[in-house]
Design a protein around this motif. Structure first.
Motif, PDB file in Angstrom:
ATOM      1  N   TYR A 179      -0.002  12.404   0.736  1.00 47.39           N
ATOM      2  CA  TYR A 179      -0.286  11.972  -0.624  1.00 47.39           C
ATOM      3  C   TYR A 179      -0.022  13.098  -1.631  1.00 47.39           C
ATOM      4  CZ  TYR A 179      -2.981   8.522   1.988  1.00 47.39           C
ATOM      5  OH  TYR A 179      -3.373   7.550   2.868  1.00 47.39           O
ATOM      6  N   SER A 206       0.835  -1.190   0.000  1.00 48.93           N
ATOM      7  CA  SER A 206       0.000   0.000   0.000  1.00 48.93           C
ATOM      8  C   SER A 206       0.872   1.243   0.000  1.00 48.93           C
ATOM      9  CB  SER A 206      -0.930  -0.001   1.208  1.00 48.93           C
ATOM     10  OG  SER A 206      -0.185  -0.121   2.404  1.00 48.93           O
ATOM     11  N   TRP A 207       0.262   2.343  -0.388  1.00 50.29           N
ATOM     12  CA  TRP A 207       0.980   3.610  -0.499  1.00 50.29           C
ATOM     13  C   TRP A 207       1.701   3.929   0.794  1.00 50.29           C
ATOM     14  CZ3 TRP A 207       1.197   8.161   2.092  1.00 50.29           C
ATOM     15  CH2 TRP A 207       1.837   9.211   1.431  1.00 50.29           C
ATOM     16  N   GLY A 208       2.963   4.302   0.655  1.00 46.93           N
ATOM     17  CA  GLY A 208       3.730   4.768   1.799  1.00 46.93           C
ATOM     18  C   GLY A 208       4.476   3.693   2.558  1.00 46.93           C
ATOM     19  N   LYS A 209       4.160   2.448   2.332  1.00 40.15           N
ATOM     20  CA  LYS A 209       4.833   1.392   3.087  1.00 40.15           C
ATOM     21  C   LYS A 209       6.191   1.114   2.451  1.00 40.15           C
ATOM     22  CE  LYS A 209       4.214  -3.218   5.008  1.00 40.15           C
ATOM     23  NZ  LYS A 209       3.444  -4.469   4.993  1.00 40.15           N
ATOM     24  N   LEU A 210       7.251   1.288   3.230  1.00 45.35           N
ATOM     25  CA  LEU A 210       8.607   1.150   2.739  1.00 45.35           C
ATOM     26  C   LEU A 210       9.336  -0.004   3.420  1.00 45.35           C
ATOM     27  CD1 LEU A 210       9.765   4.904   2.829  1.00 45.35           C
ATOM     28  CD2 LEU A 210       9.051   3.594   0.828  1.00 45.35           C
ATOM     29  N   GLN A 211      10.312  -0.561   2.687  1.00 41.76           N
ATOM     30  CA  GLN A 211      11.243  -1.544   3.238  1.00 41.76           C
ATOM     31  C   GLN A 211      12.620  -0.881   3.240  1.00 41.76           C
ATOM     32  OE1 GLN A 211      10.073  -4.610   4.236  1.00 41.76           O
ATOM     33  NE2 GLN A 211       8.031  -3.982   3.563  1.00 41.76           N
ATOM     34  N   LEU A 244       9.082  -1.713  10.195  1.00 40.86           N
ATOM     35  CA  LEU A 244       7.780  -1.054  10.368  1.00 40.86           C
ATOM     36  C   LEU A 244       6.953  -1.792  11.405  1.00 40.86           C
ATOM     37  CD1 LEU A 244       5.897   1.198   9.290  1.00 40.86           C
ATOM     38  CD2 LEU A 244       5.055  -0.480   7.635  1.00 40.86           C
ATOM     39  N   TYR A 299       8.454   3.032  13.424  1.00 37.94           N
ATOM     40  CA  TYR A 299       9.522   2.107  13.084  1.00 37.94           C
ATOM     41  C   TYR A 299      10.334   1.806  14.333  1.00 37.94           C
ATOM     42  CZ  TYR A 299       8.884   3.416   8.140  1.00 37.94           C
ATOM     43  OH  TYR A 299       8.381   3.623   6.888  1.00 37.94           O
ATOM     44  N   TYR A 325       1.316   1.396  10.832  1.00 38.42           N
ATOM     45  CA  TYR A 325       1.142   2.615  10.074  1.00 38.42           C
ATOM     46  C   TYR A 325      -0.337   2.941   9.945  1.00 38.42           C
ATOM     47  CZ  TYR A 325       0.373  -0.403   5.949  1.00 38.42           C
ATOM     48  OH  TYR A 325      -0.092  -1.356   5.063  1.00 38.42           O
ATOM     49  N   GLN A 337       9.099  10.385   3.502  1.00 40.29           N
ATOM     50  CA  GLN A 337       8.652  10.337   4.882  1.00 40.29           C
ATOM     51  C   GLN A 337       9.504  11.309   5.706  1.00 40.29           C
ATOM     52  OE1 GLN A 337       8.226   6.356   6.414  1.00 40.29           O
ATOM     53  NE2 GLN A 337       6.930   5.726   4.689  1.00 40.29           N
ATOM     54  N   TYR A 394       3.620   6.716  10.720  1.00 40.84           N
ATOM     55  CA  TYR A 394       4.285   5.413  10.798  1.00 40.84           C
ATOM     56  C   TYR A 394       5.090   5.319  12.094  1.00 40.84           C
ATOM     57  CZ  TYR A 394       3.766   6.337   5.775  1.00 40.84           C
ATOM     58  OH  TYR A 394       3.278   6.685   4.555  1.00 40.84           O
ATOM     59  N   LEU A 445      15.418  -0.042   9.392  1.00 44.34           N
ATOM     60  CA  LEU A 445      14.189   0.332  10.080  1.00 44.34           C
ATOM     61  C   LEU A 445      13.126  -0.723   9.790  1.00 44.34           C
ATOM     62  CD1 LEU A 445      15.743   3.086   9.877  1.00 44.34           C
ATOM     63  CD2 LEU A 445      13.503   4.166   9.736  1.00 44.34           C
ATOM     64  N   GLN A 469      -2.987   5.422   7.549  1.00 43.01           N
ATOM     65  CA  GLN A 469      -3.125   6.279   6.375  1.00 43.01           C
ATOM     66  C   GLN A 469      -4.249   7.292   6.532  1.00 43.01           C
ATOM     67  OE1 GLN A 469      -3.411   3.075   3.454  1.00 43.01           O
ATOM     68  NE2 GLN A 469      -1.321   3.468   2.808  1.00 43.01           N
ATOM     69  N   SER A 511       3.830  11.269   6.280  1.00 47.14           N
ATOM     70  CA  SER A 511       3.950  11.595   4.866  1.00 47.14           C
ATOM     71  C   SER A 511       2.598  12.050   4.339  1.00 47.14           C
ATOM     72  CB  SER A 511       4.459  10.398   4.054  1.00 47.14           C
ATOM     73  OG  SER A 511       3.534   9.328   4.093  1.00 47.14           O
TER      74      SER A 511
END
Lengths: 114, 114
Positions: B96, A98-103, B45, B35, B48, B103, B33, B43, B50, B94
């Protein structure tokens, strides 16, 4: 398994030289990749974004390349300065997320000596 | 000045206690979010959100809980069920509306279990 790998060894570089950092990923389909800078004991700060259909991005002395065939991004700091000393993190957003989810990768420390 | 604040900066907890970490932003960002950062690791997660009154589990949600009752606030509770809570906790937000999807991070809270 899915992994993001950054060189765990610190990069020691002389002032004025170009620092090149690597971010490799496996088993990801990235929508975009970001680079962040983190100073000790502080939160990361966003530097650059590059999308899956882009090959190169520049911002002042920073340059990022993205090779989705090699599954690799390179981050360059040209004309490096002692103030560039920090840890640099790469982060991916997968197309399936989903939007915004980062690794995030674990980061590479850069030390620039005068 | 717009930004993200986290409090406290340092937190000590006895085993078996729940603690709540505060995160507030005045950037009018939609997403927030949490972390966790451990030495030598990227980092990870935790949770989070939205949108207000909605949140999703991240990759390591076990032993943590969150709420999002206001757009500006996203507190994290570390419960006694979290087996190894000693870590550096980072909150981010963050919007849209940004084409960079970057972020913005707070200064972090360092939690130590005694």
């Amino acid at each position: 398994s899915q992994k993001i790998e950054q060189n765990s060894e610190a990069l020691n570089i002389q002032e004025g030289k170009t620092a090149t950092l690597t971010c490799n990923y496996t088993n990801y389909s990235p929508a975009y990749l970001q680079w962040y800078r983190q100073d000790p004991g502080r939160g990361p700060v966003f530097l650059l974004l590059i999308r899956e259909n882009e090959k190169e991005k520049r911002k002042e002395r920073l340059k990022v390349t993205f090779d989705t065939t090699l599954k690799q991004s390179l981050f360059h700091i040209t004309a490096s300065q002692p103030a560039d000393s920090a840890t640099y993190l790469c982060a991916l957003r997968r197309t399936t997320d989903s939007w915004g989810k980062l690794q995030f990768g674990a980061g590479t420390q850069v030390v620039v000596t005068p | 000045d717009g930004g993200i604040t986290q409090s406290p900066k340092y937190l000590f907890r006895k085993e078996g206690q729940n603690v709540t970490l505060s995160c507030e932003q005045n950037l009018n960002h939609d997403a927030m979010y949490w972390y966790r950062q451990d030495p030598g690791q990227g980092l990870r997660l935790i949770y989070y959100s939205q949108i207000v009154n909605d949140f999703q589990k991240g990759d390591i949600a076990e032993g943590y809980s969150v709420s999002r009752e206001k757009k500006e606030s996203f507190p994290l509770t570390v419960t006694s069920a979290q087996k190894n809570p000693t870590a550096f906790y980072l909150c981010a937000s963050s919007t849209y509306r940004s084409s960079y999807n970057e972020q913005f991070f707070g200064p972090g809270t360092r939690l130590t279990v005694l």
